[in-house]
Enzyme design. Structure first.
Site, mmCIF file in Angstrom:
data_model
loop_
_atom_site.group_PDB
_atom_site.id
_atom_site.type_symbol
_atom_site.label_atom_id
_atom_site.label_comp_id
_atom_site.label_asym_id
_atom_site.label_seq_id
_atom_site.Cartn_x
_atom_site.Cartn_y
_atom_site.Cartn_z
ATOM 1 N N MET A 177 12.002 25.979 -45.334
ATOM 2 C CA MET A 177 13.019 24.897 -44.845
ATOM 3 C C MET A 177 12.523 22.875 -45.512
ATOM 4 O O MET A 177 12.000 22.430 -45.653
ATOM 5 C CB MET A 177 12.163 24.224 -43.597
ATOM 6 C CG MET A 177 12.460 25.165 -42.155
ATOM 7 S SD MET A 177 10.856 25.498 -41.074
ATOM 8 C CE MET A 177 9.652 26.753 -42.006
ATOM 9 N N HIS A 195 5.659 35.883 -42.426
ATOM 10 C CA HIS A 195 7.071 34.973 -42.448
ATOM 11 C C HIS A 195 5.998 33.526 -42.795
ATOM 12 O O HIS A 195 4.677 32.732 -42.607
ATOM 13 C CB HIS A 195 7.204 33.689 -40.917
ATOM 14 C CG HIS A 195 8.142 33.287 -41.155
ATOM 15 N ND1 HIS A 195 9.394 34.009 -40.692
ATOM 16 C CD2 HIS A 195 8.185 31.975 -40.539
ATOM 17 C CE1 HIS A 195 9.955 33.229 -40.597
ATOM 18 N NE2 HIS A 195 9.328 31.841 -40.439
ATOM 19 N N HIS A 199 10.569 31.921 -45.137
ATOM 20 C CA HIS A 199 11.415 30.489 -44.748
ATOM 21 C C HIS A 199 11.596 29.558 -45.576
ATOM 22 O O HIS A 199 10.195 27.936 -45.037
ATOM 23 C CB HIS A 199 10.914 30.707 -43.368
ATOM 24 C CG HIS A 199 11.763 29.664 -42.501
ATOM 25 N ND1 HIS A 199 11.449 29.801 -40.663
ATOM 26 C CD2 HIS A 199 13.226 29.212 -42.551
ATOM 27 C CE1 HIS A 199 12.735 28.753 -40.536
ATOM 28 N NE2 HIS A 199 13.447 28.833 -41.878
ATOM 29 N N ASP A 211 6.687 29.761 -44.166
ATOM 30 C CA ASP A 211 6.780 28.448 -43.173
ATOM 31 C C ASP A 211 7.082 27.039 -44.723
ATOM 32 O O ASP A 211 5.274 26.449 -44.688
ATOM 33 C CB ASP A 211 6.842 27.746 -41.963
ATOM 34 C CG ASP A 211 6.755 28.776 -41.247
ATOM 35 O OD1 ASP A 211 8.507 29.352 -41.053
ATOM 36 O OD2 ASP A 211 6.709 29.068 -39.622
ATOM 37 N N MET A 255 17.532 30.350 -35.092
ATOM 38 C CA MET A 255 16.217 29.640 -35.176
ATOM 39 C C MET A 255 16.314 29.096 -33.122
ATOM 40 O O MET A 255 17.316 29.028 -32.931
ATOM 41 C CB MET A 255 16.542 28.033 -35.435
ATOM 42 C CG MET A 255 16.168 28.190 -36.953
ATOM 43 S SD MET A 255 14.880 29.188 -37.708
ATOM 44 C CE MET A 255 13.393 27.328 -36.720
ATOM 45 N N SER A 312 3.392 34.395 -37.900
ATOM 46 C CA SER A 312 3.648 33.439 -38.608
ATOM 47 C C SER A 312 2.885 32.433 -39.346
ATOM 48 O O SER A 312 1.859 32.000 -38.791
ATOM 49 C CB SER A 312 4.592 32.163 -38.446
ATOM 50 O OG SER A 312 4.802 31.081 -38.996
ATOM 51 N N GLY A 370 10.532 22.830 -38.140
ATOM 52 C CA GLY A 370 9.446 21.615 -38.558
ATOM 53 C C GLY A 370 7.766 21.658 -38.167
ATOM 54 O O GLY A 370 7.265 21.630 -38.522
ATOM 55 N N PHE A 371 7.952 22.781 -36.231
ATOM 56 C CA PHE A 371 6.876 22.493 -36.044
ATOM 57 C C PHE A 371 6.256 23.915 -35.179
ATOM 58 O O PHE A 371 7.499 24.420 -34.419
ATOM 59 C CB PHE A 371 6.301 21.480 -35.468
ATOM 60 C CG PHE A 371 6.651 20.064 -36.197
ATOM 61 C CD1 PHE A 371 5.401 19.413 -36.607
ATOM 62 C CD2 PHE A 371 7.299 19.389 -35.585
ATOM 63 C CE1 PHE A 371 5.599 18.296 -36.847
ATOM 64 C CE2 PHE A 371 7.969 18.169 -36.336
ATOM 65 C CZ PHE A 371 6.858 17.867 -36.585
ATOM 66 N N GLY A 372 4.856 24.797 -34.894
ATOM 67 C CA GLY A 372 4.951 25.382 -34.377
ATOM 68 C C GLY A 372 4.803 25.006 -32.953
ATOM 69 O O GLY A 372 4.056 24.306 -32.772
ATOM 70 N N GLY A 373 4.443 26.412 -32.362
ATOM 71 C CA GLY A 373 4.205 26.009 -30.921
ATOM 72 C C GLY A 373 4.809 25.102 -29.885
ATOM 73 O O GLY A 373 4.267 24.885 -29.087
ATOM 74 N N MET A 404 8.515 23.918 -45.746
ATOM 75 C CA MET A 404 8.879 22.617 -45.472
ATOM 76 C C MET A 404 8.576 21.686 -46.626
ATOM 77 O O MET A 404 7.520 21.039 -46.449
ATOM 78 C CB MET A 404 8.182 21.755 -44.273
ATOM 79 C CG MET A 404 8.372 23.128 -43.263
ATOM 80 S SD MET A 404 7.073 22.643 -41.680
ATOM 81 C CE MET A 404 7.609 24.506 -40.993
ATOM 82 N N GLY A 447 8.863 29.490 -31.127
ATOM 83 C CA GLY A 447 8.683 29.786 -28.844
ATOM 84 C C GLY A 447 8.749 31.165 -29.022
ATOM 85 O O GLY A 447 8.448 31.385 -27.769
ATOM 86 N N ASP A 497 13.768 32.904 -34.335
ATOM 87 C CA ASP A 497 11.945 32.439 -34.947
ATOM 88 C C ASP A 497 12.008 31.212 -33.991
ATOM 89 O O ASP A 497 12.431 29.904 -34.025
ATOM 90 C CB ASP A 497 12.361 32.346 -36.923
ATOM 91 C CG ASP A 497 10.810 30.954 -37.476
ATOM 92 O OD1 ASP A 497 9.518 31.066 -36.051
ATOM 93 O OD2 ASP A 497 10.798 31.084 -38.336
ATOM 94 N N GLY A 526 4.220 32.856 -34.219
ATOM 95 C CA GLY A 526 3.305 31.658 -35.169
ATOM 96 C C GLY A 526 1.989 31.777 -33.670
ATOM 97 O O GLY A 526 1.012 32.583 -34.390
ATOM 98 N N SER A 527 2.137 31.021 -32.795
ATOM 99 C CA SER A 527 0.864 30.713 -32.441
ATOM 100 C C SER A 527 0.525 31.227 -31.977
ATOM 101 O O SER A 527 -0.829 32.059 -30.676
ATOM 102 C CB SER A 527 1.143 29.480 -30.951
ATOM 103 O OG SER A 527 2.755 29.448 -30.981
HETATM 104 C C1 DX5 Z 1 9.147 26.425 -37.389
HETATM 105 C C2 DX5 Z 1 8.770 27.182 -38.077
HETATM 106 C C3 DX5 Z 1 8.785 28.555 -37.223
HETATM 107 C C4 DX5 Z 1 6.783 28.229 -37.026
HETATM 108 C C5 DX5 Z 1 6.282 29.391 -35.383
HETATM 109 O O1 DX5 Z 1 9.993 25.658 -38.160
HETATM 110 O O2 DX5 Z 1 9.809 27.977 -38.920
HETATM 111 O O3 DX5 Z 1 7.955 29.911 -37.756
HETATM 112 O O4 DX5 Z 1 5.821 28.881 -37.438
HETATM 113 O O5 DX5 Z 1 6.042 29.053 -34.546
HETATM 114 P P1 DX5 Z 1 5.757 29.670 -33.333
HETATM 115 O O6 DX5 Z 1 5.939 30.791 -32.853
HETATM 116 O O7 DX5 Z 1 4.144 29.054 -32.793
HETATM 117 O O8 DX5 Z 1 6.737 28.904 -32.241
HETATM 118 ZN ZN ZN Z 2 9.723 30.127 -39.367
#
Ligand code: DX5
Ligand code: ZN
Length: 220
Positions: free
Chosen positions: A68, A33, A66, A35, A137, A8, A142-145, A37, A177, A175, A197-198
């Site tokens: 959102m 990927h 993706h 994202d 999901m 991501s 909304g947020f990574g990590g 938003m 964590g 997708d 992602g992270s």
């Molecule tokens: C969250 C995103 C994810 C996010 C995943 O809204 O859809 O794609 O980037 O990031 P990690 O792998 O860090 O949870």
């Molecule tokens: Zn995503």
């Protein structure tokens, strides 16, 4: 069916996008990927078609977009022009799901449908034969990590079972964590497309990708 890794971009160092995307590509990641938003469907704003179009110029990775965003049908053509290969929208955000699927297919793109952690997986069952992919999901979008939510494992298994007769080839993407500690459980539940992602973009990116690819290959 071969498992797919989709790093991501949300977790990239945005001052080094070109280098880091090249690194994941050369390390063997299959997709990227992206994202998108809108600050309405989710409480965050990321990037849109112009950014995706720029990145399209530096990589041959499959673009797994993706969305959102509310009422996503408005932007199908814009993302097609930007270079998307696969467009995934949220069941919660599309007022007319059959129309959205038809629009994505008419644009010549692969289509995915997604559900949030709180939305029952049964919500996508009517569309299993029409879409290429279901995105489950495993965090609130909304947020990574964020931390992986185990409810996703049950939903993946249910979906896999529901699709086994009519759509054994259905792509099941997960997708949020996901890391090298929990990815094997996600695959064992029935997922075949892994977003990370992270866990990909922190530390040694190439070695993170290699670790994921090894774990993806071990799942049979
Ligand atoms: C969250 C995103 C994810 C996010 C995943 O809204 O859809 O794609 O980037 O990031 P990690 O792998 O860090 O949870
Ligand atoms: Zn995503």
């Amino acid at each position: 069916m071969k498992n797919t890794l989709s790093p991501s971009l949300l977790a990239v160092d945005f001052t080094h996008i070109a280098d880091q995307v090249k690194t994941v590509e050369e390390a063997g990641a299959h997709w990227l990927h992206l994202d998108v938003m809108d600050g309405c469907f989710v409480p965050n704003i990321s990037f849109g078609p112009p950014v995706i179009q720029s990145i399209r110029g530096i990589t041959d990775l499959t673009f797994d977009v993706h969305l959102m965003i509310e009422d996503p049908i408005r932007y199908v053509d814009a993302f097609k022009k930007a270079g998307a290969d696969l467009l995934t929208f949220h069941a919660e955000a599309a007022p007319d799901i059959p129309a959205m699927i038809a629009a994505v297919k008419a644009a010549g793109l692969k289509c995915g449908i997604s559900v949030n952690p709180g939305t029952p997986i049964e919500r996508v069952y009517p569309y299993i034969s029409d879409v290429d992919m279901v995105l489950v999901m495993s965090v609130e979008p909304g947020f990574g990590g964020q931390k992986f939510m185990p409810i996703a494992l049950e939903k993946i298994a249910q979906l896999k079972d529901a699709a086994k007769d009519t759509r054994p080839d259905l792509l099941i993407e997960v997708d949020g964590g996901i890391n090298s500690e929990n990815v094997s459980r996600v695959l064992a539940a029935g997922a075949n497309v892994i977003v990370a992602g992270s866990a990909v973009f922190s530390g040694d990116i190439a070695s993170n990708v290699e670790t994921f690819l090894k774990l993806l290959d071990e799942d049979k």
